[in-house]
Design an enzyme around this catalytic site. Structure first.
Site, PDB file in Angstrom:
ATOM      1  N   LYS A 203       0.870  -1.184   0.000  1.00 24.68           N
ATOM      2  CA  LYS A 203       0.000   0.000   0.000  1.00 24.68           C
ATOM      3  C   LYS A 203       0.900   1.226   0.000  1.00 24.68           C
ATOM      4  CE  LYS A 203      -3.769   2.374   2.354  1.00 24.68           C
ATOM      5  NZ  LYS A 203      -4.648   2.408   3.542  1.00 24.68           N
ATOM      6  N   LYS A 255      -2.095  -1.747  -3.741  1.00 21.27           N
ATOM      7  CA  LYS A 255      -2.941  -0.558  -3.742  1.00 21.27           C
ATOM      8  C   LYS A 255      -2.049   0.671  -3.768  1.00 21.27           C
ATOM      9  CE  LYS A 255      -6.487   1.729  -0.911  1.00 21.27           C
ATOM     10  NZ  LYS A 255      -7.269   1.685   0.346  1.00 21.27           N
TER      11      LYS A 255
END
Length: 332
Positions: A203, A255
């Site tokens: 992330k 992500k």
């Protein structure tokens, strides 16, 4: 006289001649089952609240959230990822609304589970940022820094209350070191061995989260660069991947999706567990904004971005277009 073998001897265009031909030889296909719908639910809302930076996306009331879950299930979408938006007055330094059994996210999990049962995979965002008055993903120490190990204790509590509410999958998104292992232990301790962990393995600290701040009414001041990954780094993601798998992750995620397709491909090549990618708010907003200006064909752009994410190796894609795209895929 016909001369065989004259240039060009190979003509790949033969396989692009008609829509039917292109469909037949396509190497990558989208399916409704590949898709997961992220959804926001706002405490106290009696009707959906539009998110200005994400046209077409709303903060749901409990009633409209139930309907969104039913629509997703009927379209063939596999899952729904829930994010709670508490009342501002309930935010505090420890994010206690996130571990309150009657907090908005737990209430939403129970509502969706009652509506769709096991016919839709119910996922929950496991993070404190929506619930803290400072907007960070964990509790702060005396110097104002996010305290990794103290935050892990809060994540363990969050996992347990979300599991008790009926979630199928928890998605720890805070990027704390050791979070997957602590959450796995916390779930197993209360007999929730069947609740899966979707690790936010890579992330990145991204500018593309901007519209999400509005979606969750974030209180964040500053940034999250001390715990989210540096966009410059790829090998670091593979280290995070190895740690998450060692700690018991059932699935892993990259992500954002679009700007990090190289990372996604590396992760997908390295593992034998399901791989997800999250097409985040900024990716969504860019397409919607350009389409609204008439600069791009909206539907074609949506499908192209999702196909690229799927081609890079994602088996599951979290996208705000999930239900719409699934409905279009189902049409002849």
């Amino acid at each position: 006289m016909t001369v065989y073998g004259a240039f060009p001897g190979s003509r790949p265009r033969r396989l692009r001649t008609t829509p039917a031909m292109r469909r037949m030889v396509a190497e990558t296909r989208l399916n409704p089952a590949d898709l997961i719908l992220p959804a926001f639910v706002r405490e106290g809302a009696s009707e959906p609240v539009p998110i200005s930076a994400m046209p077409g996306v709303v903060q749901h009331s409990l009633d409209t959230l139930r309907k969104a879950a039913v629509d997703a299930r009927e379209a063939g979408v596999s899952g729904i990822m829930l994010f709670g938006v508490p009342e501002d007055a309930k935010k505090d330094a420890a994010g206690t609304a996130g571990t309150d059994p009657d907090g908005i996210l737990q209430v939403a999990i129970r509502a969706v589970r009652a509506e769709v049962g096991d016919e839709l995979v119910i996922m929950s965002d496991l993070c404190l940022d929506e619930y803290t008055d400072h907007g960070h993903c964990g509790v702060l120490d005396a110097d104002g820094r996010v305290d990794n190990d103290a935050t892990l204790e809060r994540y363990a509590e969050m996992a347990q209350v979300q599991a008790d509410a009926g979630v199928h999958v928890v998605g720890p998104s805070g990027m704390m070191d050791g979070q997957v292992g602590v959450i796995r232990d916390a779930l197993d301790t209360i007999g929730k061995e069947d609740v899966a962990v979707l690790a936010y393995t890579a992330k990145y600290s991204s500018a593309f989260y901007g519209p999400f701040r509005e979606a969750v009414a974030s209180s964040l001041q500053g940034d999250r660069k001390t715990y989210q990954q540096d966009p410059a780094n790829l090998r670091e993601s593979l280290r995070e991947l190895a740690l998450d798998l060692e700690e018991g992750a059932d699935m892993v995620m990259v992500k954002p999706a679009g700007p990090y397709l190289d990372v996604l491909a590396k992760v997908a090549d390295a593992v034998d567990v399901p791989v997800a990618a999250y097409q985040i708010s900024g990716e969504y907003a860019m397409v919607e904004a350009a389409a609204e200006k008439g600069w791009i064909d909206r539907d074609k752009a949506i499908f192209e971005t999702l196909t690229g994410i799927r081609r890079a190796g994602a088996q599951m894609i979290l996208t705000y277009w999930a239900t719409e795209v699934a409905q279009k895929l189902a049409r002849p």
